[in-house]
Motif scaffolding. Structure first.
Motif, mmCIF file in Angstrom:
data_model
loop_
_atom_site.group_PDB
_atom_site.id
_atom_site.type_symbol
_atom_site.label_atom_id
_atom_site.label_comp_id
_atom_site.label_asym_id
_atom_site.label_seq_id
_atom_site.Cartn_x
_atom_site.Cartn_y
_atom_site.Cartn_z
ATOM 1 N N TYR A 1 0.853 -1.181 0.000
ATOM 2 C CA TYR A 1 0.000 0.000 0.000
ATOM 3 C C TYR A 1 0.892 1.235 0.000
ATOM 4 O O TYR A 1 2.095 1.161 0.241
ATOM 5 N N SER A 2 0.284 2.380 -0.300
ATOM 6 C CA SER A 2 1.038 3.623 -0.350
ATOM 7 C C SER A 2 1.305 4.089 1.072
ATOM 8 O O SER A 2 0.388 4.485 1.783
ATOM 9 N N MET A 3 2.553 4.033 1.473
ATOM 10 C CA MET A 3 2.915 4.345 2.842
ATOM 11 C C MET A 3 3.146 5.844 3.022
ATOM 12 O O MET A 3 3.719 6.506 2.172
ATOM 13 N N THR A 4 2.682 6.386 4.134
ATOM 14 C CA THR A 4 2.951 7.782 4.457
ATOM 15 C C THR A 4 4.246 7.867 5.255
ATOM 16 O O THR A 4 4.757 6.863 5.761
ATOM 17 N N LEU A 5 4.772 9.060 5.364
ATOM 18 C CA LEU A 5 5.998 9.257 6.143
ATOM 19 C C LEU A 5 5.758 8.892 7.602
ATOM 20 O O LEU A 5 6.628 8.298 8.263
ATOM 21 N N TYR A 6 4.584 9.221 8.120
ATOM 22 C CA TYR A 6 4.246 8.866 9.503
ATOM 23 C C TYR A 6 4.290 7.345 9.688
ATOM 24 O O TYR A 6 4.856 6.835 10.673
ATOM 25 N N ASP A 7 3.717 6.608 8.726
ATOM 26 C CA ASP A 7 3.739 5.143 8.795
ATOM 27 C C ASP A 7 5.181 4.623 8.805
ATOM 28 O O ASP A 7 5.538 3.728 9.575
ATOM 29 N N ALA A 8 6.000 5.200 7.920
ATOM 30 C CA ALA A 8 7.388 4.747 7.810
ATOM 31 C C ALA A 8 8.146 4.986 9.105
ATOM 32 O O ALA A 8 8.944 4.145 9.538
ATOM 33 N N ILE A 9 7.894 6.125 9.745
ATOM 34 C CA ILE A 9 8.575 6.433 10.999
ATOM 35 C C ILE A 9 8.147 5.470 12.098
ATOM 36 O O ILE A 9 8.978 4.998 12.891
ATOM 37 N N GLN A 10 6.850 5.149 12.146
ATOM 38 C CA GLN A 10 6.378 4.201 13.159
ATOM 39 C C GLN A 10 6.994 2.813 12.951
ATOM 40 O O GLN A 10 7.416 2.152 13.907
#
Length: 302
Positions: free
Chosen positions: A6-15
């Motif tokens: 899925y298209s990951m957001t920067l917030y998701d990547a940081i978590q």
């Protein structure tokens, strides 16, 4: 494995990055805590950034700010290596890749036409008793200047014009943080302080290298007031042996300006009790120094 379905957001990547670090290093480790601080700072930076900027652009700009060089060039010092690695790991996770244990950054090589010049510069620095670390760092910075000259088809110091010099200084604005730019210009000023190099020019380069400024919000203050130092020292609990040891180390740093490497290497043989002096060979410069022992240092027994 990182899920890239899925298209990951920067917030998701940081978590995901923080969970990855805690799993591999343990939540209590200093490494994990340092990486998490960096990722939290990146998240704060992203919130303050234009919403139309892509996450990749945010990451690259953040790398430029905290490391001092364009993404993803070689870091200028060991102290910034961890910061750069954390940012690159987050970028990998954002792109659905497994974060690596080690990242290879682009190291700029000195153009062949300026190899003899840079070798002379290194010799002059060593003759001035500069440490190997200082020689390497300044050589890397001056290489940025030589690479620019080569790109502009200028193959010798004699061919540098005031206009070309000004273009180089201006070119740093869009590629480096203010601190990174200042570091390069300080090195350039040091380079042209040697008559061997400044004498090859048809103009005086120093006016281009005055008033060098670095953004005050991009680094910690370089000094503290006497009152701030006292407040920091008074915050140390000296009721325990370890607290007294920490207090003594802080005194050595604040009273004498010792580097952490010098304090770490100190032994009792460095102290001449009869003459009340501290005698050390500095780790960075390899110079022997002897300093009078103040009463505050003398009676601060761990």
């Amino acid at each position: 494995m990182i899920d890239s379905s899925y298209s990951m957001t920067l917030y998701d990547a940081i978590q995901l990055f923080q969970r990855h670090i805690i799993q591999n290093c343990g939540s209590e480790s200093k490494t994990a805590q340092a990486y998490i601080r960096i990722s939290n700072d990146l998240q704060r930076y992203a919130k303050e950034t234009d919403l139309e900027v892509s996450p990749e652009d945010v990451i690259q700009e953040y790398y430029r700010i905290i490391v001092g060089v364009p993404a993803f060039e070689a870091v200028p010092s060991k102290s910034k290596e961890r910061r750069g690695r954390a940012v690159q790991m987050i970028l990998d996770i954002l792109n659905g890749k497994e974060p690596k244990r080690k990242y290879t950054t682009h190291k700029r090589d000195c153009p062949i036409t300026y190899l003899n010049v840079i070798r002379k510069y290194e010799t002059f620095m060593r003759n001035d008793q500069k440490s190997d670390g200082t020689v390497r760092t300044r050589s890397g910075r001056i290489t940025v200047f030589f690479a620019f000259l080569e790109e502009c088809k200028c193959t010798s110091l004699e061919g540098i014009t005031p206009e070309l010099f000004a273009r180089f200084v201006s070119s740093l604005n869009d590629r480096y943080s203010s601190q990174g730019k200042a570091s390069i210009l300080y090195t350039l000023r040091n380079f042209f302080s040697y008559d061997e190099f400044s004498g090859a020019l048809s103009f005086d380069p120093i006016p281009f290298l005055t008033g060098i400024h670095s953004g005050k919000h991009e680094r910690l203050p370089s000094f503290y007031t006497a009152e701030e130092v006292r407040r920091i020292l008074n915050a140390v609990d000296r009721n325990t042996p370890w607290g007294k040891t920490v207090y003594l180390m802080m005194l050595l740093a604040s009273v004498y300006g010792f580097r952490s490497s010098d304090i770490k290497a100190m032994v009792l043989d460095n102290i001449n009790w009869k003459n009340r002096t501290i005698n050390i060979t500095q780790y960075k410069t390899h110079k022997e120094i002897s300093l009078p022992m103040t009463d505050e240092i003398l009676f601060c027994t761990p």
